[in-house]
Every structure is written in structure tokens, then in C-alpha cells.
Enzyme design. Structure first.
Site, mmCIF file in Angstrom:
data_model
loop_
_atom_site.group_PDB
_atom_site.id
_atom_site.type_symbol
_atom_site.label_atom_id
_atom_site.label_comp_id
_atom_site.label_asym_id
_atom_site.label_seq_id
_atom_site.Cartn_x
_atom_site.Cartn_y
_atom_site.Cartn_z
ATOM 1 N N GLN A 1 56.832 -3.406 48.026
ATOM 2 C CA GLN A 1 57.274 -4.626 47.248
ATOM 3 C C GLN A 1 58.580 -4.831 47.528
ATOM 4 O OE1 GLN A 1 54.895 -5.702 45.432
ATOM 5 N NE2 GLN A 1 55.898 -7.564 44.561
ATOM 6 N N PHE B 1 39.746 23.937 58.597
ATOM 7 C CA PHE B 1 39.091 24.598 57.703
ATOM 8 C C PHE B 1 37.754 23.715 57.268
ATOM 9 C CE2 PHE B 1 39.359 24.925 52.956
ATOM 10 C CZ PHE B 1 39.604 26.247 52.734
ATOM 11 N N ARG C 1 68.546 -7.253 53.647
ATOM 12 C CA ARG C 1 67.841 -8.517 53.459
ATOM 13 C C ARG C 1 68.583 -9.507 52.255
ATOM 14 N NH1 ARG C 1 64.445 -12.099 55.601
ATOM 15 N NH2 ARG C 1 63.004 -13.036 53.972
ATOM 16 N N GLU D 1 42.004 18.223 49.317
ATOM 17 C CA GLU D 1 42.480 19.356 48.441
ATOM 18 C C GLU D 1 42.359 19.432 47.197
ATOM 19 O OE1 GLU D 1 45.359 21.782 50.349
ATOM 20 O OE2 GLU D 1 44.951 20.879 52.346
HETATM 21 P P1 FAD Z 1 33.159 13.301 45.521
HETATM 22 O O1 FAD Z 1 33.500 14.936 44.892
HETATM 23 O O2 FAD Z 1 31.860 12.866 45.518
HETATM 24 O O3 FAD Z 1 34.113 12.655 44.297
HETATM 25 C C1 FAD Z 1 34.038 11.364 43.783
HETATM 26 C C2 FAD Z 1 34.624 10.763 42.658
HETATM 27 O O4 FAD Z 1 34.319 11.525 41.624
HETATM 28 C C3 FAD Z 1 36.129 11.502 42.767
HETATM 29 O O5 FAD Z 1 36.879 10.323 42.098
HETATM 30 C C4 FAD Z 1 36.078 12.676 41.983
HETATM 31 O O6 FAD Z 1 37.205 12.905 41.354
HETATM 32 C C5 FAD Z 1 35.140 12.445 41.011
HETATM 33 N N1 FAD Z 1 34.469 13.673 40.465
HETATM 34 C C6 FAD Z 1 34.086 14.509 40.936
HETATM 35 N N2 FAD Z 1 33.443 15.530 40.294
HETATM 36 C C7 FAD Z 1 34.147 15.276 39.108
HETATM 37 C C8 FAD Z 1 33.967 15.985 37.949
HETATM 38 N N3 FAD Z 1 33.718 17.257 37.618
HETATM 39 N N4 FAD Z 1 35.038 15.426 36.831
HETATM 40 C C9 FAD Z 1 35.630 14.316 36.982
HETATM 41 N N5 FAD Z 1 35.563 13.352 37.901
HETATM 42 C C10 FAD Z 1 34.726 13.994 39.472
HETATM 43 N N6 FAD Z 1 37.528 18.970 53.588
HETATM 44 C C11 FAD Z 1 37.795 20.166 54.234
HETATM 45 O O7 FAD Z 1 36.948 21.024 53.956
HETATM 46 N N7 FAD Z 1 38.582 20.395 55.313
HETATM 47 C C12 FAD Z 1 39.505 19.650 55.626
HETATM 48 O O8 FAD Z 1 40.307 19.552 56.478
HETATM 49 C C13 FAD Z 1 39.338 17.944 54.906
HETATM 50 N N8 FAD Z 1 40.253 17.096 55.428
HETATM 51 C C14 FAD Z 1 39.970 15.919 54.895
HETATM 52 C C15 FAD Z 1 40.931 14.737 55.435
HETATM 53 C C16 FAD Z 1 40.619 13.394 55.004
HETATM 54 C C17 FAD Z 1 41.344 12.307 55.655
HETATM 55 C C18 FAD Z 1 39.805 13.272 54.000
HETATM 56 C C19 FAD Z 1 39.283 11.948 53.299
HETATM 57 C C20 FAD Z 1 39.071 14.309 53.186
HETATM 58 C C21 FAD Z 1 39.146 15.752 53.698
HETATM 59 N N9 FAD Z 1 38.334 16.569 53.132
HETATM 60 C C22 FAD Z 1 38.320 17.977 53.949
HETATM 61 C C23 FAD Z 1 37.552 16.225 52.191
HETATM 62 C C24 FAD Z 1 38.074 16.313 50.817
HETATM 63 O O9 FAD Z 1 38.674 17.541 50.331
HETATM 64 C C25 FAD Z 1 37.186 15.834 49.865
HETATM 65 O O10 FAD Z 1 36.858 14.555 50.327
HETATM 66 C C26 FAD Z 1 37.207 15.837 48.270
HETATM 67 O O11 FAD Z 1 37.233 17.161 48.024
HETATM 68 C C27 FAD Z 1 36.522 15.157 47.596
HETATM 69 O O12 FAD Z 1 35.346 15.024 47.728
HETATM 70 P P2 FAD Z 1 34.292 13.804 48.160
HETATM 71 O O13 FAD Z 1 35.019 13.021 48.918
HETATM 72 O O14 FAD Z 1 32.923 14.425 48.544
HETATM 73 O O15 FAD Z 1 34.285 13.044 46.693
#
Ligand code: FAD
Length: 383
Positions: free
Chosen positions: A336, A123, A268, A363
Site C-alpha cells: 500500500q 520431507f 516518494r 506446516e
Molecule cells: P486441507 O487440509 O484440505 O485444508 C483446506 C482448508 O480446510 C484449510 O483452510 C484448512 O485450514 C481447513 N481445515 C482442514 N481441516 C480442518 C479442521 N479440522 N478444522 C478447521 N479447518 C480445517 N507438505 C509436505 O509434506 N512437505 C513439504 O515439503 C510441503 N511443502 C509445501 C510447499 C507449498 C508451496 C505448499 C502449498 C504446500 C506444501 N506442503 C508440503 C503441503 C502443506 O503442508 C499442505 O498444503 C497443508 O498441510 C494443508 O493441506 P491441504 O493443502 O491439503 O489443505
């Protein structure tokens, strides 16, 4: 909601439990260390029907309900979240989306292979610059004669390097925000599509998480899934159901943490008795047990709403939010109970904690789930 599992669902759960105990649990440490699960697992999951659980039988699925899907996903999550993720993404996000929005040709082409585990889906929504704000994605698809030519990149794509098809979201026009986004089915062998495995993950180490780069990737008109410009709503509807699956996987993690903590506490011995005799250890265990039950009930409620054709999106966000945070708490409490032994990977709880941590991120992060729930309650979008 009927909380008693009938005979059929009890049998489905037992089938999944036996599969996990036989095919997954003995290998989890090895797969985690090797950063690779045995890829033969995909065909085995397909053979048992786990990759087509909720898909109609005429397309190779089992025609099952979402509670059965939850039960299987819980068990897989109890065994190994990397394997659980293979199913949640390929079945939950890709196969089901093709079943919901695909043309008859797309369904006949992809569904029987995906449900059998002969092909795997991934996806492709997140990009290096767009995570939570997925609607601002910049991967672009431009018409060229009867084809689409796609350029851009995708980040953190689960199943990315293994998949045969990417459900890819790309911008097809300059309408503001997410309105210009369309969905495509792109075979991963298409020239111009390259994939790189992302190493060094904290958890889900067995999973093939990848970066995808698309350089002049040419696909025919028939690769478009659903109407042009509807890609973002297709992605959001896939993710809403996907959140139930993540939540169910988290219930599995929390259940595994509970089983491990109870077992270890009884064995344990310290200060002349098993540590299960100490009230502070019992507190850790009872906190895990409450998290397991609460997360499970919230998750089953989503399944029940979906199966009865009711609105489920907010309930799915609540379940995903609670279950993911609960899984982290449960795994941490279990660690823990294990003391220092919890910190080394011969014992299961450290991996549970590492795997659980990402559930609060993907997600939709926990913050994004709260904004979805808050929007539903107040009518105000705080994104
Ligand atoms: P950011 O969006 O940059 O967020 C950084 C921080 O800011 C977070 O704490 C977030 O909560 C906060 N934040 C952002 N906007 C707001 C707001 N408006 N209000 C308050 N807080 C906010 N994606 C896919 O498309 N397909 C996949 O199959 C998929 N698999 C994944 C597997 C893994 C192991 C990982 C780590 C990620 C995967 N992802 C995938 C991506 C994942 O969905 C994103 O990492 C996630 O949506 C967060 O985006 P970001 O990492 O860019 O964080």
C-alpha cells in the site's frame, strides 16, 4: 530470556546478512521470473554452515543453538523465501530428524553430505488426498523378504525435484489412524520414484515444489528411520521445530517489508512532500513495525525454550500462527505504501506478499495451529 545478542550470535547474524545482500538480493527478481533459484546456492549455503547449523560437529554440523538458527533463517527470509525454504526443509525437517532418530549408519551416511550441501533433503508427508489430516495418509510400504516395497504419491513436496533423499512417511500396517505410519529414507534415484515439478505457484516460485509418485519402490530394511509405527510422531516432532523456522522466515519477510516501506516513503513525493510526512502512511509503517517486533519476540521465545530443553510445541504453533499472518499483513501494508509501483515486480513488495501467503498454509494451516493451541489450553482435541 536474554534479549541481548552476544558477540557470537551477532557475528552469525552479520554473516547471514552479508551473504543475503551479496548472493541473494541481486537475483531475486530474476529467480522469481524464471521459477528457479540458482542451484549453486545450495553448496554456498553448505559452505557457510547454514545447512548444518544445529547439527553436532562430529556429523559435519556447527553445533549451534536454535537462536542462531532463527537469526540465519530470518535473514534468508528477508532475502528470498524460496532459499529460506531450502534450508528450513533440508536442515530443519530432514537433517535434524535423521540426527534425532537415525542409526549410527544412517547418520554417517547422510549427515555429512546434507550439512555440506552436497545432498539435499525433502520431507514427504502430504498426499493429494491428505493435507491437514496427514495421519490418514495412504502411501503404503509392504515387507518383501528383507526389503520394503512402497507405492503411493506425495504432493507439494518442497525441494522435491532437487532432493537426493526423501524423508518419506508411509503406512506399514492397518492400525487405526496414524499409528500404522512409519518413516523411511528413500534416495530419490531409486527405481520407481518419479518426480514432477508443480508450476504456476502464487509465490515461492524459485522453489522446486514437486509431486512424487512411487511405483514399487524397493528399499532395504535399513531405510526405515526410527521404530516401525512411530513415523507419525517423528513427523509431528519434526514439524513442531519446523514451525519455529517458518516463523523466523516470516519475521524476515516482515522486516523486508518494513525496510522497503520506510525507504520508499522517504523518497516518494506527492503533494509537494515525501509521503513519509502523511499520518496515514506512518500508520501503515508503524503497523508493520509492531508486527515485526511481536513476531520476532514470539519466535525467539521458541528458540529459547528449545535451547533450554523446555516444552516448546505450543509456543511454536503460536509463533508460526502469528508470524505467518503478520508477514501477510506487513507485506500487504508495504504494498500500500508503494502504491501502484508495489504491484509490479521490479519493486520487492509484491513478491513478499505472494511468498508470505503460503506461510499461513503449510506446516499446518492457521486453523490447524489454532486447534493445537486450543487443545493445549482446554485438553480437548477439536480436530
Ligand atoms: P486441507 O487440509 O484440505 O485444508 C483446506 C482448508 O480446510 C484449510 O483452510 C484448512 O485450514 C481447513 N481445515 C482442514 N481441516 C480442518 C479442521 N479440522 N478444522 C478447521 N479447518 C480445517 N507438505 C509436505 O509434506 N512437505 C513439504 O515439503 C510441503 N511443502 C509445501 C510447499 C507449498 C508451496 C505448499 C502449498 C504446500 C506444501 N506442503 C508440503 C503441503 C502443506 O503442508 C499442505 O498444503 C497443508 O498441510 C494443508 O493441506 P491441504 O493443502 O491439503 O489443505
Amino acid at each position: 530470556m536474554n534479549l541481548e545478542l552476544d558477540e557470537e550470535r551477532t557475528a552469525v547474524r552479520q554473516l547471514a546478512k552479508d551473504f543475503v545482500d551479496r548472493e541473494i538480493t541481486p537475483h531475486v527478481v530474476e529467480w522469481d521470473r524464471a521459477e528457479d533459484v540458482d542451484r549453486g546456492i545450495v553448496k554456498k549455503l553448505g559452505a557457510l554452515g547454514f545447512l548444518g547449523l544445529t547439527v553436532e560437529e562430529e556429523y559435519g554440523g556447527c553445533g549451534g543453538d536454535h537462536l542462531s538458527y532463527c537469526l540465519v533463517t530470518e535473514e534468508l527470509g528477508r532475502g528470498d523465501s524460496s532459499v529460506r525454504g531450502i534450508v528450513s526443509v533440508s536442515l530443519g525437517l530432514v537433517t535434524k530428524t535423521i540426527a534425532a532418530y537415525g542409526t549410527e549408519d544412517q547418520k554417517r551416511h547422510w549427515l555429512p553430505r546434507l550439512t555440506a550441501g552436497e545432498a539435499l533433503g525433502c520431507f514427504g508427508l502430504t498426499e493429494p488426498g491428505t493435507g491437514s489430516d496427514a495421519g490418514s495418509l495412504t502411501t503404503r510400504a509392504v515387507r518383501d523378504g528383507g526389503d520394503w516395497v512402497i507405492n503411493g504419491s506425495k504432493m507439494f513436496i518442497t525441494n522435491g525435484t532437487w532432493a537426493d533423499v526423501v524423508l518419506l512417511f508411509a503406512r506399514t500396517n492397518d492400525a487405526p489412524g496414524h499409528k500404522g505410519v512409519s518413516a523411511f529414507l528413500v534416495p530419490t534415484g531409486t527405481p520407481g520414484l518419479t518426480r514432477r515439478t508443480i508450476h504456476g505457484k502464487l509465490g515461492l516460485r524459485g522453489q522446486a515444489t514437486a509431486e512424487l509418485v512411487l511405483e514399487d519402490v524397493r528399499v532395504p530394511e535399513s531405510a526405515l528411520l526410527g521404530p516401525e509405527g512411530k513415523g507419525f510422531s517423528i513427523a509431528m516432532s519434526a514439524l513442531a521445530k519446523g514451525r519455529m523456522s517458518v516463523a523466523a522466515g516470516c519475521v524476515g519477510i516482515a522486516q523486508a517489508a518494513l525496510d522497503a516501506a520506510v525507504g520508499y516513503a522517504k523518497e516518494r513525493e506527492q503533494f509537494g512532500r515525501s509521503i513519509s510526512h502523511y499520518q496515514l502512511v506512518q500508520e501503515l509503517i508503524s503497523d508493520i513495525a509492531v508486527d515485526v517486533d511481536a513476531a520476532r519476540l514470539l519466535t525467539w521465545r521458541v528458540a529459547d525454550l528449545i535451547d533450554r530443553g523446555q516444552d516448546f510445541a505450543t509456543a511454536a504453533s503460536k509463533a508460526k500462527l502469528f508470524a505467518s499472518e503478520a508477514a501477510v499483513r506487513a507485506a500487504n501494508n508495504a504494498l500500500q505504501v508503494f502504491g501502484g509501483y508495489g504491484y509490479i515486480d521490479e519493486y520487492p513488495v509484491g513478491k513478499l506478499l505472494r511468498d508470505a501467503r503460503v506461510m499461513t498454509l503449510y506446516e499446518g494451516t492457521s486453523q490447524i495451529q489454532k486447534l493445537i493451541i486450543g487443545r493445549a489450553l482446554t485438553g480437548v482435541s477439536a480436530f
